[in-house]
Scaffold this motif. Structure first.
Motif, PDB file in Angstrom:
ATOM      1  N   LEU A 192      16.539 -81.144  20.814  1.00 16.28           N
ATOM      2  CA  LEU A 192      16.360 -82.583  21.016  1.00 16.28           C
ATOM      3  C   LEU A 192      17.630 -83.321  20.599  1.00 16.28           C
ATOM      4  O   LEU A 192      18.208 -83.055  19.546  1.00 16.28           O
ATOM      5  N   SER A 193      18.071 -84.241  21.463  1.00 16.04           N
ATOM      6  CA  SER A 193      19.293 -84.995  21.179  1.00 16.04           C
ATOM      7  C   SER A 193      19.078 -85.951  20.007  1.00 16.04           C
ATOM      8  O   SER A 193      17.936 -86.242  19.618  1.00 16.04           O
ATOM      9  N   GLU A 194      20.182 -86.452  19.447  1.00 14.00           N
ATOM     10  CA  GLU A 194      20.084 -87.344  18.294  1.00 14.00           C
ATOM     11  C   GLU A 194      19.350 -88.630  18.632  1.00 14.00           C
ATOM     12  O   GLU A 194      18.633 -89.177  17.790  1.00 14.00           O
ATOM     13  N   ASP A 195      19.502 -89.101  19.872  1.00  7.44           N
ATOM     14  CA  ASP A 195      18.783 -90.318  20.255  1.00  7.44           C
ATOM     15  C   ASP A 195      17.339 -90.048  20.660  1.00  7.44           C
ATOM     16  O   ASP A 195      16.606 -90.978  20.994  1.00  7.44           O
ATOM     17  N   LYS A 196      16.961 -88.739  20.649  1.00  4.26           N
ATOM     18  CA  LYS A 196      15.584 -88.317  20.950  1.00  4.26           C
ATOM     19  C   LYS A 196      15.138 -88.736  22.348  1.00  4.26           C
ATOM     20  O   LYS A 196      13.949 -88.955  22.595  1.00  4.26           O
ATOM     21  N   ASN A 197      16.079 -88.826  23.259  1.00  7.45           N
ATOM     22  CA  ASN A 197      15.757 -89.176  24.643  1.00  7.45           C
ATOM     23  C   ASN A 197      15.987 -88.029  25.615  1.00  7.45           C
ATOM     24  O   ASN A 197      15.564 -88.107  26.777  1.00  7.45           O
ATOM     25  N   HIS A 198      16.662 -86.971  25.139  1.00 10.48           N
ATOM     26  CA  HIS A 198      16.986 -85.863  26.023  1.00 10.48           C
ATOM     27  C   HIS A 198      16.856 -84.538  25.282  1.00 10.48           C
ATOM     28  O   HIS A 198      16.830 -84.497  24.054  1.00 10.48           O
ATOM     29  N   LEU A 199      16.769 -83.472  26.084  1.00 12.96           N
ATOM     30  CA  LEU A 199      16.832 -82.114  25.559  1.00 12.96           C
ATOM     31  C   LEU A 199      18.137 -81.489  26.040  1.00 12.96           C
ATOM     32  O   LEU A 199      18.422 -81.469  27.238  1.00 12.96           O
ATOM     33  N   ASN A 200      18.920 -81.003  25.095  1.00 16.35           N
ATOM     34  CA  ASN A 200      20.182 -80.351  25.443  1.00 16.35           C
ATOM     35  C   ASN A 200      19.979 -78.841  25.508  1.00 16.35           C
ATOM     36  O   ASN A 200      19.335 -78.247  24.639  1.00 16.35           O
ATOM     37  N   TRP A 201      20.543 -78.217  26.531  1.00 17.25           N
ATOM     38  CA  TRP A 201      20.450 -76.763  26.680  1.00 17.25           C
ATOM     39  C   TRP A 201      21.372 -76.101  25.665  1.00 17.25           C
ATOM     40  O   TRP A 201      22.575 -76.337  25.660  1.00 17.25           O
ATOM     41  N   LEU A 202      20.790 -75.257  24.819  1.00 10.41           N
ATOM     42  CA  LEU A 202      21.590 -74.533  23.835  1.00 10.41           C
ATOM     43  C   LEU A 202      21.810 -73.083  24.241  1.00 10.41           C
ATOM     44  O   LEU A 202      22.876 -72.516  24.002  1.00 10.41           O
ATOM     45  N   TYR A 203      20.781 -72.476  24.853  1.00 10.12           N
ATOM     46  CA  TYR A 203      20.888 -71.055  25.203  1.00 10.12           C
ATOM     47  C   TYR A 203      19.937 -70.773  26.355  1.00 10.12           C
ATOM     48  O   TYR A 203      18.802 -71.259  26.380  1.00 10.12           O
ATOM     49  N   LEU A 204      20.404 -69.966  27.326  1.00  9.74           N
ATOM     50  CA  LEU A 204      19.579 -69.600  28.484  1.00  9.74           C
ATOM     51  C   LEU A 204      19.893 -68.165  28.866  1.00  9.74           C
ATOM     52  O   LEU A 204      21.048 -67.809  29.122  1.00  9.74           O
ATOM     53  N   TYR A 205      18.840 -67.346  28.898  1.00  7.51           N
ATOM     54  CA  TYR A 205      18.949 -65.928  29.250  1.00  7.51           C
ATOM     55  C   TYR A 205      17.963 -65.658  30.373  1.00  7.51           C
ATOM     56  O   TYR A 205      16.763 -65.900  30.235  1.00  7.51           O
ATOM     57  N   ASP A 206      18.474 -65.156  31.506  1.00 10.50           N
ATOM     58  CA  ASP A 206      17.612 -65.001  32.671  1.00 10.50           C
ATOM     59  C   ASP A 206      17.933 -63.688  33.384  1.00 10.50           C
ATOM     60  O   ASP A 206      19.070 -63.450  33.779  1.00 10.50           O
ATOM     61  N   TYR A 207      16.910 -62.845  33.505  1.00  9.14           N
ATOM     62  CA  TYR A 207      17.042 -61.566  34.209  1.00  9.14           C
ATOM     63  C   TYR A 207      18.260 -60.770  33.749  1.00  9.14           C
ATOM     64  O   TYR A 207      19.089 -60.332  34.533  1.00  9.14           O
ATOM     65  N   GLY A 208      18.380 -60.596  32.426  1.00  4.47           N
ATOM     66  CA  GLY A 208      19.380 -59.697  31.875  1.00  4.47           C
ATOM     67  C   GLY A 208      20.757 -60.275  31.669  1.00  4.47           C
ATOM     68  O   GLY A 208      21.673 -59.534  31.292  1.00  4.47           O
ATOM     69  N   GLU A 209      20.950 -61.561  31.902  1.00  2.00           N
ATOM     70  CA  GLU A 209      22.280 -62.127  31.690  1.00  2.00           C
ATOM     71  C   GLU A 209      22.187 -63.538  31.116  1.00  2.00           C
ATOM     72  O   GLU A 209      21.219 -64.260  31.373  1.00  2.00           O
ATOM     73  N   GLU A 210      23.216 -63.878  30.331  1.00  2.00           N
ATOM     74  CA  GLU A 210      23.304 -65.220  29.767  1.00  2.00           C
ATOM     75  C   GLU A 210      23.855 -66.174  30.829  1.00  2.00           C
ATOM     76  O   GLU A 210      24.802 -65.842  31.539  1.00  2.00           O
ATOM     77  N   ILE A 211      23.246 -67.339  30.922  1.00  2.00           N
ATOM     78  CA  ILE A 211      23.600 -68.315  31.949  1.00  2.00           C
ATOM     79  C   ILE A 211      24.584 -69.330  31.379  1.00  2.00           C
ATOM     80  O   ILE A 211      24.434 -69.794  30.249  1.00  2.00           O
ATOM     81  N   ASP A 212      25.600 -69.649  32.180  1.00  2.00           N
ATOM     82  CA  ASP A 212      26.572 -70.670  31.792  1.00  2.00           C
ATOM     83  C   ASP A 212      25.894 -72.045  31.815  1.00  2.00           C
ATOM     84  O   ASP A 212      25.336 -72.464  32.830  1.00  2.00           O
ATOM     85  N   LEU A 213      25.942 -72.730  30.683  1.00  2.00           N
ATOM     86  CA  LEU A 213      25.248 -74.014  30.546  1.00  2.00           C
ATOM     87  C   LEU A 213      26.169 -75.212  30.772  1.00  2.00           C
ATOM     88  O   LEU A 213      25.717 -76.350  30.637  1.00  2.00           O
ATOM     89  N   SER A 214      27.418 -74.945  31.102  1.00  2.00           N
ATOM     90  CA  SER A 214      28.372 -76.057  31.189  1.00  2.00           C
ATOM     91  C   SER A 214      28.018 -77.037  32.297  1.00  2.00           C
ATOM     92  O   SER A 214      28.357 -78.224  32.216  1.00  2.00           O
ATOM     93  N   ASN A 215      27.359 -76.568  33.350  1.00  2.00           N
ATOM     94  CA  ASN A 215      27.031 -77.454  34.473  1.00  2.00           C
ATOM     95  C   ASN A 215      25.597 -77.972  34.436  1.00  2.00           C
ATOM     96  O   ASN A 215      25.148 -78.618  35.387  1.00  2.00           O
ATOM     97  N   LEU A 216      24.871 -77.640  33.369  1.00  2.00           N
ATOM     98  CA  LEU A 216      23.483 -78.089  33.267  1.00  2.00           C
ATOM     99  C   LEU A 216      23.415 -79.426  32.530  1.00  2.00           C
ATOM    100  O   LEU A 216      23.813 -79.507  31.365  1.00  2.00           O
TER     101      LEU A 216
END
Length: 714
Positions: free
Chosen positions: A362-386
């Motif tokens: 949860l963001s500091e302003d509590k208005n958004h959720l920031n992606w910290l980690y994503l693992y899908d079908y055996g690989e870590e997903i790049d979060l820079s474009n999310l």
């Protein structure tokens, strides 16, 4: 033997069935050429035949003339019968059957014959009873052997799947079945799940085969199964049973299965499932003894399954506790959030089947959720474009808003309902999604979510909820640690800045030589703040002239007498022109004031030009350059500006001192020359002293003095 000894026309022995409803022909000796045994000849126990009457009343009946007895039943295959006698076979008060004797002439039975035949009938009854007792004893011994071997077979494994397979094979073999299916059942559920289906059917050629089709049956469509599960009593089902479902009789009639036996799996008072054993049409129906054996085997199966399940659950619980312990240790030792995420993913996927895992904060302003980690079908997903996820949409947003766990299938309908979107490599919108809130001290800080092709069990959700609690604490602790470390870093940087400012101030007060002062100042600033380059310019007329620079680049620029136009396009020119600082946090970016590259400083990524001001007058500028973009924070710029102002004052003081010392030296020199001039009365000596003094002041330039009066012309 009776027929030959007494010369009777027909002698038969009937035995009563288990329900004492019918007499079944077991042995016969007759003059007629007919095989009554293979005809499976039987008589009902009633008053419509002499043998049936005797079995019903347990009394002998002698008919010397069949034409005068109403109970006589004429049989077309015994046309010569003229008299008939039937004697009950009774042992230990139980009617076992009937000895039926028929003669081919009237009045064939005399009193002595009747007495002898009754004695023989009693002996036959005793022998039959003994044979029954022996058969029962042998059956019980065989049953005990079967149960012992069955128990040994089941107790040698604790694998639930293997238990089902062994039980199905053994039940088919020892109950002479052609097929065995075992179902599991939860009392609160309205469905029975097929766990194993074993087929051993010689007639169809399917031998020793496990079916791969293991359906789940809805009990509302299988009333026969529901009846056995709810009553806890075994039941044999035949095609003619009116209580069967509409579909089951047709299945039995259209298949070679004559009947099937349903036996509940009962442990204590809990029904765990059901065993269904089929028999082929060529096999006899299940007897009471076989049903009893099947129930005993079912009870053994239920106990073995319960023990294996308990052992499996215990082992799984031990494994879970071990994983939780490893996870807790890993989380407590994790040096950063990235290690926390990877440790969490590793332990969760070792316990729970999942195709994807995500952690959102949860963001500091509590208005958004920031992606910290994503693992899908055996690989870590790049979060820079999310982009951050708004709380008003998505499955995770719902978890945050309600602070509750959400478990559903990501169907297009649910995607639309929750305004969700797909993230990751999978194109399967029908995966099951589980989201668990991350809560610490009643404060929600984020969401742990998982995806899988199959739904998560209640046990999985309970375990993951426990893990989510530990994960939330670890993340919160590391966030607080990072915040504390950041605050300490700021304090350290501020302390370093103050210390450097104090050292610069000390250096400026202790060094009176201007050149030494400015060089010491730039070297000190570069060293303390680990900068790429620091240079100092002083305004001379319309130019900012480099007076000091660090490193080889500084020496090269000093040798080249580098100077920049005051008010020019360079950062130094701008700062010295209007007395305002100039900054380029990233020299590669398009935004910001114009920046001119310096060939002596190829690695510059950010540059700050600070004016040196004294009493509102800009006397020079300080260039501070770094090989790292975005280095200059507001606090850093403020500290440098303070040092720049102190340095400007020190430079001005050094300049004042230098000018004062120069004036003092000139006055002293003038006083010395004046004294020498006053001490001499010789004109030539006075002139020589004066000319030497002038030449010395003019750096050795030759000086001449002409004396005399200029000739006037008219």
């Amino acid at each position: 033997l009776l027929k030959s000894q007494f010369g009777f026309y027909h002698v038969a022995i009937f035995l009563a069935d288990g329900n004492i409803k019918e007499l079944h022909l077991r042995e016969v000796a007759t003059d007629e050429p007919i095989d009554l045994i293979n005809m499976q000849y039987k008589l009902p126990i009633d008053n419509h035949s002499i043998a049936g009457w005797v079995a019903l009343h347990c009394e002998p009946r002698v008919v010397n003339d069949i034409h005068n007895d109403a109970a006589y039943k004429e049989e077309p295959f015994l046309p010569n019968t003229q008299s008939e006698m039937a004697l009950p076979l009774v042992a230990r008060g139980e009617m076992l059957g009937v000895l039926d004797v028929q003669g081919n002439r009237p009045n064939q039975f005399v009193k002595d014959d009747i007495s002898i035949l009754q004695i023989i009938a009693n002996q036959i009854a005793i022998n039959i009873d003994n044979a029954h007792l022996f058969a029962q004893t042998e059956f019980r011994l065989n049953e005990a052997r079967i149960l012992y071997e069955y128990n040994s077979l089941l107790s040698s494994t604790l694998d639930v799947g293997e238990l089902y397979r062994r039980a199905a094979r053994a039940l088919t073999t020892w109950l002479n079945g052609s097929r065995c299916t075992i179902f599991s059942w939860e009392s609160e559920e309205e469905a029975a799940t097929t766990q194993v289906d074993f087929i051993y059917d010689l007639t169809s050629g399917i031998i020793d085969q496990y079916s791969l089709d293991l359906p789940t049956l809805r009990l509302e469509d299988h009333h026969d199964m529901r009846a056995v599960l709810t009553s806890g009593q075994p039941k044999v089902w035949l095609p003619e049973d009116v209580s069967l479902n509409e579909e089951n009789p047709s299945q039995l009639e259209s298949s070679p299965q004559l009947s099937y036996l349903d036996v509940p799996l009962v442990r204590n008072v809990t029904t765990l499932g059901l065993i269904r054993v089929f028999r082929h049409a060529t096999q006899a129906p299940f007897s009471d003894a076989e049903i009893q054996l099947a129930q005993a085997m079912a009870n053994e199966t239920a106990v073995a399954l319960a023990n294996a399940t308990l052992t499996s659950e215990t082992q799984a619980r031990v494994a879970q506790l071990s994983s939780l312990n490893r996870l807790s240790q890993a989380l407590s030792e994790a040096p950063n959030l990235e290690q926390v995420y990877k440790s969490t993913r590793r332990e969760i996927l070792s316990l729970v089947e999942a195709t994807g895992l995500a952690i959102l904060l949860l963001s500091e302003d509590k208005n958004h959720l920031n992606w910290l980690y994503l693992y899908d079908y055996g690989e870590e997903i790049d979060l820079s474009n999310l982009p951050p996820q708004a709380l008003g949409s998505g499955f995770s947003g719902h978890v945050v808003r309600t602070r509750t766990t959400l478990h559903l299938q990501a169907t297009p309908e649910n995607q639309e309902k929750y305004k969700s979107f797909q993230v990751g490599a999978s194109e399967d919108f029908h995966e099951f999604w589980l989201g668990i809130p991350l809560i610490v001290t009643n404060q929600l800080i984020g969401v742990l979510s998982l995806q899988n092709l199959n739904p998560f069990s209640e046990r999985d959700i309970e375990l993951l909820t426990t893990i989510a609690g530990a994960l939330a604490i670890a993340i919160n602790n590391l966030l607080q640690l990072e915040a504390t470390q950041a605050a300490l870093a700021v304090q350290f940087e501020q302390r370093l800045q103050m210390q450097t400012a104090a050292e610069v101030a000390a250096a400026t007060t202790s060094i009176l030589d201007l050149n030494s002062l400015v060089q010491r100042a730039v070297d000190l600033i570069k060293e303390r703040f680990e900068l790429y380059y620091v240079g100092l310019y002083l305004v001379e007329n319309d130019y900012a002239v480099l007076k000091a620079g660090t490193g080889e680049a500084g020496k090269a620029q000093l040798a080249a007498k580098r100077q920049l136009k005051v008010g020019g396009e360079s950062l130094i020119g701008g700062a010295t022109g209007d007395g305002k600082p100039r900054i380029r946090q990233d020299v590669q970016a398009a935004k910001g004031p114009k920046w001119l590259p310096n060939p002596h400083l190829p690695d510059t990524q950010s540059e700050l030009a600070l004016p040196l001001r004294v009493h509102g007058t800009t006397t020079g500028a300080l260039t501070v350059q770094s090989s790292t973009p975005n280095l200059f924070s507001e606090d850093f710029i403020g500290a440098l500006q303070i040092m720049g102002d102190q340095l400007a004052v020190a430079i001005q003081n050094a300049q004042f001192l230098a000018r004062a010392e120069a004036r003092t030296q000139r006055q002293t020199y003038l006083n010395e020359i004046s004294a020498k001039l006053h001490q001499s009365a010789n004109v030539e000596t006075i002139v020589e002293i004066g000319l030497q003094a002038l030449s010395q002041q003019l750096a050795g330039t030759a000086v001449e003095l002409q004396l005399g009066r200029q000739k006037q012309t008219s």
